[in-house]
Design an enzyme around this catalytic site. Structure first.
Site, short mmCIF file in Angstrom:
data_model
loop_
_atom_site.label_atom_id
_atom_site.label_comp_id
_atom_site.label_asym_id
_atom_site.label_seq_id
_atom_site.Cartn_x
_atom_site.Cartn_y
_atom_site.Cartn_z
N GLU A 336 17.66 -3.26 16.07
CA GLU A 336 18.41 -3.44 14.82
C GLU A 336 17.74 -2.80 13.61
O GLU A 336 17.66 -3.42 12.54
CB GLU A 336 18.62 -4.94 14.54
CG GLU A 336 19.38 -5.64 15.63
CD GLU A 336 19.37 -7.16 15.48
OE1 GLU A 336 20.40 -7.78 15.78
OE2 GLU A 336 18.36 -7.75 15.08
C1 TNX Z 1 19.65 -10.35 17.73
S1 TNX Z 1 18.46 -9.43 20.19
C2 TNX Z 1 18.32 -10.05 17.51
C3 TNX Z 1 17.45 -11.03 16.85
C4 TNX Z 1 18.19 -12.27 16.47
C5 TNX Z 1 19.16 -12.66 17.55
C6 TNX Z 1 19.88 -13.93 17.28
C7 TNX Z 1 17.64 -8.64 19.27
C8 TNX Z 1 16.84 -7.64 19.92
N1 TNX Z 1 17.69 -8.92 17.97
O1 TNX Z 1 16.84 -10.45 15.73
O2 TNX Z 1 17.28 -13.29 16.26
O3 TNX Z 1 20.10 -11.61 17.68
O4 TNX Z 1 20.66 -14.30 18.36
#
Ligand code: TNX
Length: 533
Positions: A336
């Site tokens: 992300e």
């Molecule tokens: C996605 S999964 C994220 C996390 C969040 C999570 C909450 C991923 C690699 N990144 O930063 O905590 O969703 O469900």
């Protein structure tokens, strides 16, 4: 008064006389193949009789070498805490020992270090493996075979009958993990140790610690002290946060190692880095005002990927953490990174991979890292994107299966869940189990699958009870999905074995979610209302 005493004495004498002598005990017929074992072993052959675990049981080992001795101690201590029995280890005079548990490391056993064989006879239990690690996994099966309650009617003493027969077992995947996010909310060393205790009981062998994120930096870096002084001071919701000193971290790593569990440290970057950039603003690549963050948004922070000083900083962080991490992996996050341009992201991952390799570790990153020019020795953790996973396969990388719709322990069970999110899915207990890591992702060959990991993100949980509510019982199912062979996985059968975990979980004071889809076994420890879902 006297009459009453005499009467009860007579009753006791009569009771002792009515019970058969030690060697002649008639056990009710047993069936090893329907025992409450999770994960389900590869092969089980039942022979109907029982080994009577009692005060005359001793433990013997094939050598006095430290790792095996430590596993024997572990077993003896777990028997004591479950039954109150003291099982002496390698007692020389054998006085008072009538039956024994023999832990045997045999070099010419199976090549797989985790494989073991457990043979239960009437008066002996033989647990063999090629390595103490396999003995440790077999010890978990043995612990699960000891009844939660003694049978006091068979003889003049308490006996815990263990079904006789043979178990031959080895894991389907060598990588069986759970991740704990200590960044969004901090969890103490003691909390982490309890999580390790529970995971090890189900043969999970990887603990991935998500140590940094926008809301907090949780690991001491001696060359950059403000990371924890400033970056460790908050968490989601504005509480005081916290961090592990390097000694705390070493303590966790050593405790995990005692449970044959590898710790994977994750420093999430180039996104998810607000706490680091607030501590040392030169790291920031967004140019936006910096402030400690206690909310739940993602994707707003980024390191400056074009500054050499940023890589000098990362070098220090990777060096310090690698020096106290005996395991082979270093997780760089990489998810992300919405505030980093694609070119910058690729440039960044390429450079950081070199740093990780320089310190002798194998890089892991969330599936996005497969877009960079990564090496085939690096590992992608599939959570969302099949396209990224295909890119990983094209690069010859191994993939960890963590599909959010199935393995995310922070997803709500249903609309009534007390904690959790639901952006990926609602995940009731059966949904978490009924899927196959081998075939879930199209175009992902079996040989590229390293294993399975269930991540527990902590935006919505702030204490151990809440952690346990989300992780249990779902992570128990993930342990079976990663250890047991596909032929041995069956929801209808699993849910009966799962229901019978309640006495253990209650004894361990685990605040697990009592889904009404499971017919939980009642027990003497607690009675809690079955929750709705
Ligand atoms: C996605 S999964 C994220 C996390 C969040 C999570 C909450 C991923 C690699 N990144 O930063 O905590 O969703 O469900």
């Amino acid at each position: 008064m006297k009459k009453a005493l005499l009467f009860s004495f007579l009753i006791i004498v009569l009771a002792i006389q009515c019970k058969p002598a030690k060697s002649e005990i008639q056990f009710p017929e047993t069936d090893l193949s329907s025992a409450d074992l999770i994960p389900m072993p590869l092969q089980i052959a039942s022979d109907g009789d029982a080994f009577g675990l009692d005060q005359f049981t001793g433990i013997y080992t094939s050598s006095n070498d430290e790792p095996l001795a430590a596993v024997a101690e572990f077993l003896s201590e777990k028997i004591r805490s479950k039954t109150g029995l003291i099982t002496p280890i390698n007692k020389e005079d054998k006085e008072g020992v009538e039956r024994y548990i023999y832990l045997s490391v045999e070099e010419d056993f199976e090549a797989n270090k985790e494989a073991y064989e457990l043979v239960m006879n009437r008066d002996s239990i033989i647990l063999s493996a090629s390595d103490p690690e396999g003995i440790f996994r077999g010890v978990q099966s043995l612990r699960q075979l000891i009844p939660e309650e003694a049978n006091d009617t068979l003889a003049d003493r308490s006996i815990w009958p263990i079904p006789t027969g043979k178990i031959s077992d080895e894991p389907n995947f060598g990588f069986r993990g759970s991740m704990l996010d200590v960044a969004r909310h901090f969890f103490s060393v003691e909390d982490v140790k309890k999580y390790i205790d529970l995971l090890a009981y189900y043969k999970i062998n990887i603990l991935h610690l998500h140590l940094t994120d926008d809301q907090g930096w949780r690991i001491e870096i001696k060359s950059w002290p403000k990371l924890t002084e400033i970056g460790g001071s908050t968490e989601v919701g504005g509480e005081a946060g916290g961090f592990f000193t390097q000694n705390d971290y070493k303590d966790i790593v050593a405790y995990a190692a005692k449970h044959y569990m590898t710790v994977i440290p994750e420093i999430d970057m180039p996104g998810h880095t607000n706490a680091a950039s607030v501590s040392y603003p030169f790291l920031d690549g967004t140019g936006k005002p910096l402030a400690l963050y206690e909310g739940m948004r993602v994707g707003f922070s980024s390191f400056d990927t074009r500054k050499d000083t940023v890589y000098a900083f990362i070098d220090d962080v990777v060096r310090e953490i690698s020096a106290i991490t005996p395991g082979p992996y270093f997780h760089i996050g990489g998810d992300e990174s919405h505030s980093t341009s694609k070119n910058d992201y690729i440039y960044f991952v390429n450079r950081v991979e070199k740093i990780v390799q320089k310190y002798g570790k194998r890089m892991i990153g969330w599936d996005e890292i497969a877009q960079a020019d990564v090496d085939s020795t690096s590992i992608a953790q599939f959570w969302a994107s099949e396209d990224h996973t295909k890119m990983a396969v094209e690069k010859g990388m191994q993939v960890i299966m963590s599909p959010a719709k199935k393995t995310y322990l922070d997803m709500e069970y249903d609309t009534l869940s007390k904690h959790g999110l639901h952006w990926a899915a609602y995940i009731p207990v059966d949904t978490a189990y009924v899927w196959s890591p081998e075939s879930y992702t199209e175009g992902l060959p079996l040989e590229n699958i390293l294993g399975v990991e269930a991540p527990l993100w902590s935006e919505t949980i702030s204490d151990l009870g809440e952690l346990e509510y989300l992780a249990f019982p779902r992570v128990i199912g993930h342990s079976e999905l990663s250890w047991s062979s596909p032929e041995n996985r069956d929801w209808e059968k699993y849910k009966v074995r799962l229901a019978n975990q309640a006495p253990f979980l209650d004894r361990m004071n685990v605040q697990f979610y009592r889904s009404h889809r499971i017919d939980w076994k009642e027990n003497k420890y607690t009675y809690k209302e079955i929750e709705k879902d």
